[in-house]
Motif scaffolding. Structure first.
Motif, PDB file in Angstrom:
ATOM      1  N   LEU A 145       0.837  -1.189   0.000  1.00 19.28           N
ATOM      2  CA  LEU A 145       0.000   0.000   0.000  1.00 19.28           C
ATOM      3  C   LEU A 145       0.883   1.253   0.000  1.00 19.28           C
ATOM      4  O   LEU A 145       1.776   1.390   0.844  1.00 19.28           O
ATOM      5  N   THR A 146       0.619   2.164  -0.944  1.00 20.35           N
ATOM      6  CA  THR A 146       1.469   3.341  -1.096  1.00 20.35           C
ATOM      7  C   THR A 146       0.640   4.585  -1.418  1.00 20.35           C
ATOM      8  O   THR A 146      -0.521   4.498  -1.823  1.00 20.35           O
ATOM      9  N   VAL A 147       1.263   5.751  -1.227  1.00 19.79           N
ATOM     10  CA  VAL A 147       0.764   7.026  -1.750  1.00 19.79           C
ATOM     11  C   VAL A 147       1.902   7.674  -2.533  1.00 19.79           C
ATOM     12  O   VAL A 147       3.076   7.387  -2.284  1.00 19.79           O
ATOM     13  N   SER A 148       1.551   8.536  -3.472  1.00 16.47           N
ATOM     14  CA  SER A 148       2.560   9.221  -4.283  1.00 16.47           C
ATOM     15  C   SER A 148       2.510  10.720  -4.023  1.00 16.47           C
ATOM     16  O   SER A 148       1.424  11.291  -3.881  1.00 16.47           O
ATOM     17  N   VAL A 149       3.689  11.339  -3.942  1.00 21.29           N
ATOM     18  CA  VAL A 149       3.790  12.788  -3.722  1.00 21.29           C
ATOM     19  C   VAL A 149       4.594  13.378  -4.873  1.00 21.29           C
ATOM     20  O   VAL A 149       5.747  13.001  -5.092  1.00 21.29           O
ATOM     21  N   LEU A 150       3.971  14.302  -5.610  1.00 16.26           N
ATOM     22  CA  LEU A 150       4.582  14.871  -6.811  1.00 16.26           C
ATOM     23  C   LEU A 150       4.628  16.396  -6.725  1.00 16.26           C
ATOM     24  O   LEU A 150       3.986  17.001  -5.864  1.00 16.26           O
ATOM     25  N   ARG A 158       7.114   7.734  -4.353  1.00 19.46           N
ATOM     26  CA  ARG A 158       6.054   6.891  -3.820  1.00 19.46           C
ATOM     27  C   ARG A 158       6.473   6.392  -2.442  1.00 19.46           C
ATOM     28  O   ARG A 158       7.601   5.931  -2.257  1.00 19.46           O
ATOM     29  N   TYR A 159       5.548   6.470  -1.483  1.00 21.05           N
ATOM     30  CA  TYR A 159       5.869   6.145  -0.091  1.00 21.05           C
ATOM     31  C   TYR A 159       4.912   5.086   0.458  1.00 21.05           C
ATOM     32  O   TYR A 159       3.713   5.102   0.150  1.00 21.05           O
TER      33      TYR A 159
END
Length: 265
Positions: A145-150, A158-159
């Protein structure tokens, strides 16, 4: 006259070099010590295609082997065996499109929409009701499970999500915070809801806006985008250089030398 002109050119260069937007304080409308309510306390819930690990512990080691997937060894490094090492990792269950996992002995177990705690409690109850394990301790962890910060953050990427709740602020913190060029009043979060992409806007300058946002707590696969401010846009030139690039300063230095030579003549 010539000296005055040169000084004016140097002053212009110094002004260009000092052009940077100062950081703006978060939560400007919230007073310290004043409690604010978070309206959307969302836990991470498992979805199809998510991967989770489930470990059953018991006093009977034979039962533990029966209900736990084998530990996988992953080789790290390359070359001869003396220069490589093995790392141990737990095998995981991938949630299928119907929301099920195939659990040993129990068979198909529906887990979609459940939190980690709910999955652990359900499997524990099933094992006890079927008299399979008398004293099970069930542990569930997220695996993919990840979230992306751009955008305008220090370390875009991606974290991993390793907890039941991950806030927008925590994700931005993992990415090293916004740069001085990031729009703090227009942070965008893209989320998939009912098969559609939904875009939310958050103003980090306003604590009240942040705490009331449906994306204060993130979900897996959320994408955070920090838009560059007008200062960053103005710094861009036709060829893509900006005041922080080496090519910009080389071009500016060349121009300054040319102007100085012309003035001296």
């Amino acid at each position: 006259m010539k000296i005055g002109t040169i000084l004016r050119v140097l002053a212009a260069v110094a002004l260009l070099g000092s052009c940077a937007t100062p950081k703006v304080a978060y939560f400007q409308d919230v007073q310290p010590g004043t409690p604010e309510q978070i309206l959307n306390r969302l836990d991470i819930r498992v979805r199809p295609e998510d991967k989770i690990s489930i470990v059953v512990n018991s006093k009977d080691p034979l039962l533990m082997e029966l209900f736990n997937l084998p530990t996988v060894s992953r080789q790290v490094g390359s070359g001869s065996s003396s220069s490589s090492a093995n790392s141990q990792g737990l095998s995981g269950y991938t949630v299928d499109k119907s929301g099920n996992i195939d659990f040993p002995v129990l068979g198909a177990v529906y887990v979609a929409g459940m939190t980690r705690e709910e999955i652990a409690a359900y499997i524990k109850e099933e094992l006890m009701e079927k008299n399979l394990v008398k004293d099970p301790i069930v542990t569930v962890e997220f695996q993919n499970l990840t979230v992306s910060v751009l955008g305008e953050v220090s370390n875009p990427g991606r974290y991993n999500i390793d907890k039941d709740r991950l806030s927008l602020l925590e994700a931005i913190s993992m990415a090293g915070d916004l740069t001085v060029y990031g729009k703090r009043d227009n942070v965008m979060v893209q989320r998939e809801e009912n098969g559609k992409k939904v875009l939310y806007q958050v103003d980090l300058n306003s604590g009240l806006d942040l705490y009331a946002s449906p994306v204060y707590y993130l979900q897996q696969n959320d994408i955070i985008y920090v838009e560059p401010n007008s200062m960053k846009a103005r710094q861009a030139t036709v060829n893509g250089n900006n005041i922080r690039s080496a090519s910009f300063w080389l071009s500016l230095a060349s121009l300054l030398v040319t102007v100085t030579v012309l003035i001296v003549k």
